[in-house]
Design an enzyme around this catalytic site. Structure first.
Site, mmCIF file in Angstrom:
data_model
loop_
_atom_site.group_PDB
_atom_site.id
_atom_site.type_symbol
_atom_site.label_atom_id
_atom_site.label_comp_id
_atom_site.label_asym_id
_atom_site.label_seq_id
_atom_site.Cartn_x
_atom_site.Cartn_y
_atom_site.Cartn_z
ATOM 1 C CB SER A 113 -8.589 5.818 75.563
ATOM 2 O OG SER A 113 -9.902 6.145 75.904
ATOM 3 C CG ASP A 278 -12.170 9.357 76.441
ATOM 4 O OD1 ASP A 278 -12.799 9.961 75.547
ATOM 5 O OD2 ASP A 278 -11.680 8.225 76.279
ATOM 6 C CG ASP A 280 -10.119 8.121 72.541
ATOM 7 O OD1 ASP A 280 -10.531 8.255 73.713
ATOM 8 O OD2 ASP A 280 -10.312 7.091 71.875
HETATM 9 C C1 VG1 Z 1 -11.932 -0.289 79.098
HETATM 10 C C2 VG1 Z 1 -13.422 -0.337 79.329
HETATM 11 C C3 VG1 Z 1 -14.131 -0.797 78.066
HETATM 12 C C4 VG1 Z 1 -13.744 0.124 76.903
HETATM 13 C C5 VG1 Z 1 -12.241 0.188 76.775
HETATM 14 C C6 VG1 Z 1 -11.796 1.174 75.726
HETATM 15 O O1 VG1 Z 1 -11.462 -1.574 78.786
HETATM 16 O O2 VG1 Z 1 -13.734 -1.186 80.397
HETATM 17 O O3 VG1 Z 1 -15.511 -0.794 78.292
HETATM 18 O O4 VG1 Z 1 -14.300 -0.333 75.715
HETATM 19 O O5 VG1 Z 1 -11.650 0.580 78.016
HETATM 20 O O6 VG1 Z 1 -12.274 2.464 76.004
HETATM 21 P P1 VG1 Z 1 -10.766 -2.537 79.861
HETATM 22 O O7 VG1 Z 1 -10.363 -3.749 79.075
HETATM 23 O O8 VG1 Z 1 -9.618 -1.776 80.448
HETATM 24 O O9 VG1 Z 1 -11.802 -2.823 80.890
HETATM 25 V V1 VG1 Z 1 -11.422 3.791 75.460
HETATM 26 O O10 VG1 Z 1 -12.224 5.124 75.852
HETATM 27 O O11 VG1 Z 1 -9.983 3.381 75.900
HETATM 28 O O12 VG1 Z 1 -11.286 3.572 73.744
HETATM 29 CO CO CO Z 2 -11.512 6.737 74.858
#
Ligand code: VG1
Ligand code: CO
Length: 544
Positions: A113, A278, A280
């Site tokens: 991501s 972002d 992805d």
């Molecule tokens: C983070 C965000 C969360 C989101 C996740 C994946 O997780 O806070 O809201 O769903 O990234 O997003 P964390 O556990 O680090 O707070 V992405 O764009 O990586 O698929």
């Molecule tokens: Co993402």
């Protein structure tokens, strides 16, 4: 081409986090590491044998190599057909779209991501189920359990395939189709939004927009949709070439990492509309002239204005937001007389509600917004929704949001991240908060009186599954909140996230600078958790 069985051993800690398995590239490159996880997917998803799989990634370093590994393993595991995005490219929302459209048995997305890419940076893999969404906890737990007992994996002896040529090839008995990564997704967007109205906006010549793809996956998608199909001036899409290291940038669309774009919205000649996505392609940031739309507000505004987009003209069934996301959407749901669900962080928790038709829109404070059109958050979708809104309402971004605040009140919002904290200290800090919880209700901090304090737990209303320990919530009278969570996506140390929300009904007080307006709450949050003494940090390193 012979199938072969390769002996392997379990690796520690292959438990998927908030969004799949994320580790340093170096970890993924250990012999057998990627293979173990992939074999665990095939071992636990029986219908992939004889079924169809979608495969692609965000183009980061190691994407192409991993795709070749997975293709050989898919063939050796009896998958009948694999759809691969040309060049190994597929955004997360496009993968979700393709899984659903061709009714495949799932998909594998290679991405970390918004985390940086490159030989010393991050890589990731996630499995999406046949509904197109991220695997729910039951599925990721089964995969994880399997990685702990695995002692061999299946692969083929075969040369790499050419990923850049569209068309069909055979790998053993498996059909591998290299598909256009953009077309199906672009068609879906065209079915939801009023491209003609948007074209008029650009034709007027007065409307200035930039979309920053941050050298990540959305470049080709944004060019096709914005420039080719809608007719935005060529060059509207910046940093549109996907690069393995994202041009050494941090493909995270927020005020800290998209500085160049933010600067372009400032002043007299500032852009009217700017947006970014972002690594992805599932996140979005939306900016107007001199104006930043918080993701929480974005969800609320889109919900309140959904009928302006053709795909949502009949209204929305319900809204869901992740727990730390501001309560702005709740007010809209109330006004519309529709339900609003509060779910744990991570898109997988929206899946059942979307599948059951209980919600149409959903979002997270972390720059994620989406709807029932796919089962992932969708960066470009949100940008197109905003463009549709600007075209329909013929107002600026700031005008639309400020009017919204007048009607619903303003939920000031900020997130303070403390990254790469020593894991023990982060765990202790959370334990400390847990110990405080029972005594907090009724306690006064200046003007703020605690109404409730708990550790958020969620029971899925559709399948009854329970998720505990999803973050500490401290709610104050009047609707303000402080939330503490440890990140589940980082790859270095622990990340403490402190989410702050402050509700202001009075329109005369809607123009304050966010950090200033929230200062008292910020100080309470630091003191309550003893952040400085426990982590050694006096300030967060990322503020969004
Ligand atoms: C983070 C965000 C969360 C989101 C996740 C994946 O997780 O806070 O809201 O769903 O990234 O997003 P964390 O556990 O680090 O707070 V992405 O764009 O990586 O698929
Ligand atoms: Co993402």
């Amino acid at each position: 081409m012979d199938a072969k069985i390769v002996a392997t051993r379990p690796f520690d800690g292959q438990r998927p986090g908030t969004s799949g398995l994320r580790k340093k590239v170096k970890v993924f490159r250990q012999p057998g590491y990627l293979e173990n996880f992939v074999q665990a997917i095939f071992d636990t998803r029986a219908d992939l044998e004889g079924g169809m799989l979608v495969l692609g990634g965000d183009g980061r370093y190691y994407n192409r190599q991993a795709i070749q590994v997975i293709l050989r393993m898919a063939a050796a595991n009896g998958v009948s057909e694999v759809l691969v995005g040309r060049g190994g490219i597929l955004s997360t929302p496009a993968t979700s779209c393709i899984i659903r459209k061709y009714r495949t048995q799932g998909g594998i997305i290679l991405s970390a991501s918004h985390n940086p890419g490159g030989p010393d940076e991050d890589f990731g893999i996630k499995f999406n189920t046949p509904n197109g969404g991220p695997a729910p906890e039951t599925v990721t737990e089964a995969i994880y359990a399997r990685t702990g007992e695995i002692d061999n994996y299946r692969t083929l002896e075969a040369a790499d395939l050419d990923l850049d040529r569209l068309g069909e090839v055979k790998l053993g008995d498996t059909r591998v189709k290299i598909i256009d990564p953009v077309a199906d997704y672009a068609d879906l967007m065209e079915s939801l939004f009023d491209f003609t109205a948007m074209r008029r906006l650009f034709d007027s010549g007065a409307f200035k927009m930039r979309f920053d793809a941050m050298h990540a996956v959305t470049g080709p998608y944004a060019r096709e949709i914005l420039e080719n199909r809608i007719g935005a001036t060529p060059g509207t899409v910046m940093n549109g070439e996907p690069l393995e290291d994202f041009g050494k940038g941090h493909p995270d669309p927020n005020l800290a990492h998209a500085k160049e774009l933010v600067a372009m919205t400032k002043g007299e000649n500032g852009l009217d509309f700017a947006a970014a996505s972002d690594g992805d392609g599932d996140r979005n940031m939306v900016l107007g002239k001199d104006f930043f739309v918080t993701p929480s507000d974005s969800l609320a505004v889109l919900a309140a204005n959904a009928q302006h987009a053709p795909g949502y003209k009949d209204g929305i069934a319900g809204i869901a937001r992740s727990m730390p996301t501001s309560q702005a959407a709740d007010r809209v749901a109330e006004a519309l007389g529709i339900p609003c669900f509060e779910t744990p962080t991570g898109w997988k928790f929206f899946g059942n509600l979307l599948d059951a038709g209980r919600i149409t829109l959903c979002g997270e404070e972390s720059f994620g917004t989406g709807s029932d059109h796919v089962r992932e958050k969708d960066g470009l979708w949100a940008v197109l929704f905003w463009l549709n809104l600007l075209a329909a309402r013929k107002q600026s971004v700031a005008e639309i949001v400020k009017e919204h605040w007048q009607g619903f009140g303003r939920n000031y919002y900020t997130r303070h991240d403390y990254e790469a904290v020593e894991p023990q200290a982060a765990g202790d800090l959370m334990d400390h908060l847990h110990r405080l919880l029972p005594d907090l209700p009724g306690t006064k901090f200046g003007n703020y009186q605690v109404e409730y304090a708990d550790d958020f737990a969620y029971t899925d209303p559709i399948d009854g599954s329970r998720s505990e320990g999803q973050g500490v919530r401290v709610g104050f009278q009047g609707g303000s909140r402080i939330i503490y969570r440890l990140s589940g996506t980082g790859t270095e140390g622990a990340t403490l996230r402190v989410y702050l929300e402050f509700f202001e009904a009075d329109a005369a007080r809607h123009d304050q600078e966010t950090q200033e307006a929230m200062r008292p709450l910020i100080l309470i949050a630091r003191e309550l958790a003893q952040i400085e003494t426990r982590t050694g940090r006096t300030e967060p390193n990322v503020i969004t």
